[in-house]
Motif scaffolding. Sequence first.
Motif, PDB file in Angstrom:
ATOM      1  N   LEU A 127       0.837  -1.194   0.000  1.00 45.27           N
ATOM      2  CA  LEU A 127       0.000   0.000   0.000  1.00 45.27           C
ATOM      3  C   LEU A 127       0.878   1.252   0.000  1.00 45.27           C
ATOM      4  O   LEU A 127       1.777   1.394   0.831  1.00 45.27           O
ATOM      5  CB  LEU A 127      -0.904   0.001   1.235  1.00 45.27           C
ATOM      6  CG  LEU A 127      -1.967  -1.104   1.267  1.00 45.27           C
ATOM      7  CD1 LEU A 127      -2.557  -1.227   2.663  1.00 45.27           C
ATOM      8  CD2 LEU A 127      -3.068  -0.825   0.251  1.00 45.27           C
ATOM      9  N   GLU A 128       0.611   2.168  -0.928  1.00 48.48           N
ATOM     10  CA  GLU A 128       1.377   3.412  -1.029  1.00 48.48           C
ATOM     11  C   GLU A 128       0.679   4.491  -0.211  1.00 48.48           C
ATOM     12  O   GLU A 128      -0.489   4.816  -0.450  1.00 48.48           O
ATOM     13  CB  GLU A 128       1.490   3.840  -2.479  1.00 48.48           C
ATOM     14  CG  GLU A 128       2.243   2.840  -3.354  1.00 48.48           C
ATOM     15  CD  GLU A 128       2.520   3.392  -4.742  1.00 48.48           C
ATOM     16  OE1 GLU A 128       3.234   4.420  -4.826  1.00 48.48           O
ATOM     17  OE2 GLU A 128       2.011   2.823  -5.717  1.00 48.48           O
ATOM     18  N   LEU A 181      -2.974   6.438  -0.671  1.00 46.46           N
ATOM     19  CA  LEU A 181      -3.992   6.257   0.351  1.00 46.46           C
ATOM     20  C   LEU A 181      -4.470   7.603   0.888  1.00 46.46           C
ATOM     21  O   LEU A 181      -5.664   7.817   1.102  1.00 46.46           O
ATOM     22  CB  LEU A 181      -3.442   5.417   1.509  1.00 46.46           C
ATOM     23  CG  LEU A 181      -3.335   3.912   1.285  1.00 46.46           C
ATOM     24  CD1 LEU A 181      -2.501   3.274   2.381  1.00 46.46           C
ATOM     25  CD2 LEU A 181      -4.724   3.279   1.244  1.00 46.46           C
ATOM     26  N   TYR A 182      -3.536   8.531   1.097  1.00 49.34           N
ATOM     27  CA  TYR A 182      -3.857   9.857   1.625  1.00 49.34           C
ATOM     28  C   TYR A 182      -4.848  10.584   0.720  1.00 49.34           C
ATOM     29  O   TYR A 182      -5.701  11.351   1.187  1.00 49.34           O
ATOM     30  CB  TYR A 182      -2.583  10.685   1.782  1.00 49.34           C
ATOM     31  CG  TYR A 182      -2.794  12.023   2.438  1.00 49.34           C
ATOM     32  CD1 TYR A 182      -2.772  12.144   3.825  1.00 49.34           C
ATOM     33  CD2 TYR A 182      -3.015  13.171   1.680  1.00 49.34           C
ATOM     34  CE1 TYR A 182      -2.964  13.366   4.440  1.00 49.34           C
ATOM     35  CE2 TYR A 182      -3.211  14.408   2.282  1.00 49.34           C
ATOM     36  CZ  TYR A 182      -3.186  14.504   3.657  1.00 49.34           C
ATOM     37  OH  TYR A 182      -3.394  15.720   4.265  1.00 49.34           O
ATOM     38  N   ALA A 183      -4.749  10.341  -0.590  1.00 47.90           N
ATOM     39  CA  ALA A 183      -5.604  11.040  -1.552  1.00 47.90           C
ATOM     40  C   ALA A 183      -7.043  10.521  -1.563  1.00 47.90           C
ATOM     41  O   ALA A 183      -7.938  11.183  -2.095  1.00 47.90           O
ATOM     42  CB  ALA A 183      -5.006  10.912  -2.955  1.00 47.90           C
ATOM     43  N   ARG A 197      -3.683   7.077  11.168  1.00 50.09           N
ATOM     44  CA  ARG A 197      -2.764   8.154  11.525  1.00 50.09           C
ATOM     45  C   ARG A 197      -1.369   7.927  10.937  1.00 50.09           C
ATOM     46  O   ARG A 197      -0.593   8.883  10.792  1.00 50.09           O
ATOM     47  CB  ARG A 197      -2.682   8.295  13.048  1.00 50.09           C
ATOM     48  CG  ARG A 197      -3.942   8.883  13.666  1.00 50.09           C
ATOM     49  CD  ARG A 197      -3.734   9.259  15.129  1.00 50.09           C
ATOM     50  NE  ARG A 197      -4.991   9.690  15.718  1.00 50.09           N
ATOM     51  CZ  ARG A 197      -5.816   8.912  16.409  1.00 50.09           C
ATOM     52  NH1 ARG A 197      -5.477   7.644  16.632  1.00 50.09           N
ATOM     53  NH2 ARG A 197      -6.938   9.374  16.900  1.00 50.09           N
ATOM     54  N   LEU A 198      -1.049   6.694  10.622  1.00 51.30           N
ATOM     55  CA  LEU A 198       0.222   6.441   9.934  1.00 51.30           C
ATOM     56  C   LEU A 198       0.212   7.058   8.536  1.00 51.30           C
ATOM     57  O   LEU A 198       1.276   7.304   7.954  1.00 51.30           O
ATOM     58  CB  LEU A 198       0.472   4.930   9.819  1.00 51.30           C
ATOM     59  CG  LEU A 198       0.644   4.156  11.132  1.00 51.30           C
ATOM     60  CD1 LEU A 198       0.800   2.668  10.835  1.00 51.30           C
ATOM     61  CD2 LEU A 198       1.845   4.676  11.917  1.00 51.30           C
ATOM     62  N   ILE A 199      -0.980   7.303   8.022  1.00 50.06           N
ATOM     63  CA  ILE A 199      -1.132   7.927   6.700  1.00 50.06           C
ATOM     64  C   ILE A 199      -1.310   9.428   6.834  1.00 50.06           C
ATOM     65  O   ILE A 199      -0.647  10.216   6.150  1.00 50.06           O
ATOM     66  CB  ILE A 199      -2.358   7.338   5.962  1.00 50.06           C
ATOM     67  CG1 ILE A 199      -2.309   5.808   5.944  1.00 50.06           C
ATOM     68  CG2 ILE A 199      -2.471   7.908   4.554  1.00 50.06           C
ATOM     69  CD1 ILE A 199      -1.120   5.233   5.242  1.00 50.06           C
ATOM     70  N   THR A 200      -2.231   9.841   7.716  1.00 45.89           N
ATOM     71  CA  THR A 200      -2.638  11.255   7.766  1.00 45.89           C
ATOM     72  C   THR A 200      -1.895  12.081   8.809  1.00 45.89           C
ATOM     73  O   THR A 200      -1.897  13.309   8.729  1.00 45.89           O
ATOM     74  CB  THR A 200      -4.145  11.339   8.059  1.00 45.89           C
ATOM     75  OG1 THR A 200      -4.408  10.750   9.352  1.00 45.89           O
ATOM     76  CG2 THR A 200      -4.947  10.588   7.007  1.00 45.89           C
ATOM     77  N   GLY A 201      -1.299  11.422   9.803  1.00 44.10           N
ATOM     78  CA  GLY A 201      -0.606  12.167  10.867  1.00 44.10           C
ATOM     79  C   GLY A 201       0.762  11.601  11.138  1.00 44.10           C
ATOM     80  O   GLY A 201       1.143  11.388  12.289  1.00 44.10           O
ATOM     81  N   GLY A 241       7.510   5.159   2.857  1.00 47.73           N
ATOM     82  CA  GLY A 241       6.366   5.599   2.062  1.00 47.73           C
ATOM     83  C   GLY A 241       5.364   4.496   1.751  1.00 47.73           C
ATOM     84  O   GLY A 241       4.407   4.721   0.997  1.00 47.73           O
ATOM     85  N   ARG A 242       5.572   3.327   2.314  1.00 47.90           N
ATOM     86  CA  ARG A 242       4.634   2.224   2.142  1.00 47.90           C
ATOM     87  C   ARG A 242       4.054   1.835   3.487  1.00 47.90           C
ATOM     88  O   ARG A 242       4.707   1.974   4.524  1.00 47.90           O
ATOM     89  CB  ARG A 242       5.335   0.995   1.542  1.00 47.90           C
ATOM     90  CG  ARG A 242       6.027   1.236   0.198  1.00 47.90           C
ATOM     91  CD  ARG A 242       5.020   1.534  -0.888  1.00 47.90           C
ATOM     92  NE  ARG A 242       5.632   1.541  -2.226  1.00 47.90           N
ATOM     93  CZ  ARG A 242       6.149   2.623  -2.786  1.00 47.90           C
ATOM     94  NH1 ARG A 242       6.178   3.780  -2.116  1.00 47.90           N
ATOM     95  NH2 ARG A 242       6.653   2.567  -4.021  1.00 47.90           N
ATOM     96  N   LEU A 243       2.832   1.347   3.475  1.00 44.33           N
ATOM     97  CA  LEU A 243       2.183   0.859   4.693  1.00 44.33           C
ATOM     98  C   LEU A 243       2.244  -0.669   4.663  1.00 44.33           C
ATOM     99  O   LEU A 243       1.698  -1.303   3.748  1.00 44.33           O
ATOM    100  CB  LEU A 243       0.738   1.321   4.780  1.00 44.33           C
ATOM    101  CG  LEU A 243       0.020   0.955   6.092  1.00 44.33           C
ATOM    102  CD1 LEU A 243       0.634   1.713   7.273  1.00 44.33           C
ATOM    103  CD2 LEU A 243      -1.469   1.239   6.004  1.00 44.33           C
TER     104      LEU A 243
END
Length: 341
Positions: A269-270, A274-276, A310-314, A334-336
Amino acid sequence: MGPHPAVAAIRLAVRRVLHDLLTDHHASADRPPHERPPSPLVLVACSGGADSMALASALAFEAPRLGLRAGGVTVDHGLQPGSDLRAEEVVLRLRELGLDPVESTAVTVGREGGPEAAARDARYAALDAAAERHGAIAVLLGHTRDDQAETVLLGLARGSGIRSLSGMAAVSGADGRYRRPFLGLDRQTARKACMVQSLPVWDDPHNADPAYTRSRLRHEGLPALEKALGKGVVEALARTAQLSRDDADALDTWARQAEASVRDAAGLLECAKLYALPPAVRRRVLRQAAIEAGAPAGSLFARHIEEVDRLITGWRGQGAINLPGKVVAQRQGGRLVIRQG
């Protein structure tokens, strides 16, 4: 003179479900007679209470008229003294209605998730096994509109999101095995149908025991809401369930379609992609990824997904997030990465 309005209402609800089931099995009608399967079997799950007895009586009346066989299953949870005798009585009542096959199945209720959840898990496992054993095309459940309203309020109290507010589905289980004909009918209609047909019913003492959350909600919470807000709360909550289910289904479909677009060539997962995504879609992607990694769906709550989100957005360099099932989520380059740790 036709049947009592309550009896007519329960029969109509069951007839509609049986018509749907027959539509799903129309393909077999085109086969030569010697290749056609026997008349499909529909089971009713019956506790002996008013809701399920009303359902059993309606199934016994409607099924033969549509060329279907009707049977019944009662589950003995073993949680009360004499539960085995109660199960035997229910079996006799179902046979008196003309249902065949009919059986009682005993289960052992564990502790995981609390007494209500553990009993529910044991019950559905037993019903699944009975359906497989008898080759039934469906199992009918007697949940009413009142049960639906209670389920919505319980979901609201958990703060578990729109899927929890969608309550119980009219069709659920593997291949749509479980059908709930009475979600549009109130509990009083089912009880009235039993009374006018002189059907004996059993009132489970657990339903009045304040030790159980649903019992407190039924006897204290909902009456208090109706006193404060006026009549119609149950109907409004049931409508909320259907609207929420429609929205949740649409978002689930969007998330499934979006998942492939947020993975790299290696399937990871990028985070930027994901943030977008809209938050509701992104969290569904994250939840599904956690389940696929081994997190039990029933133990994965909104707070878990919020922490992963939060690992994505914060992102502040925080460490890994521990999830149920020994699953770990962490951000790497940069990957989850979500996997069993």
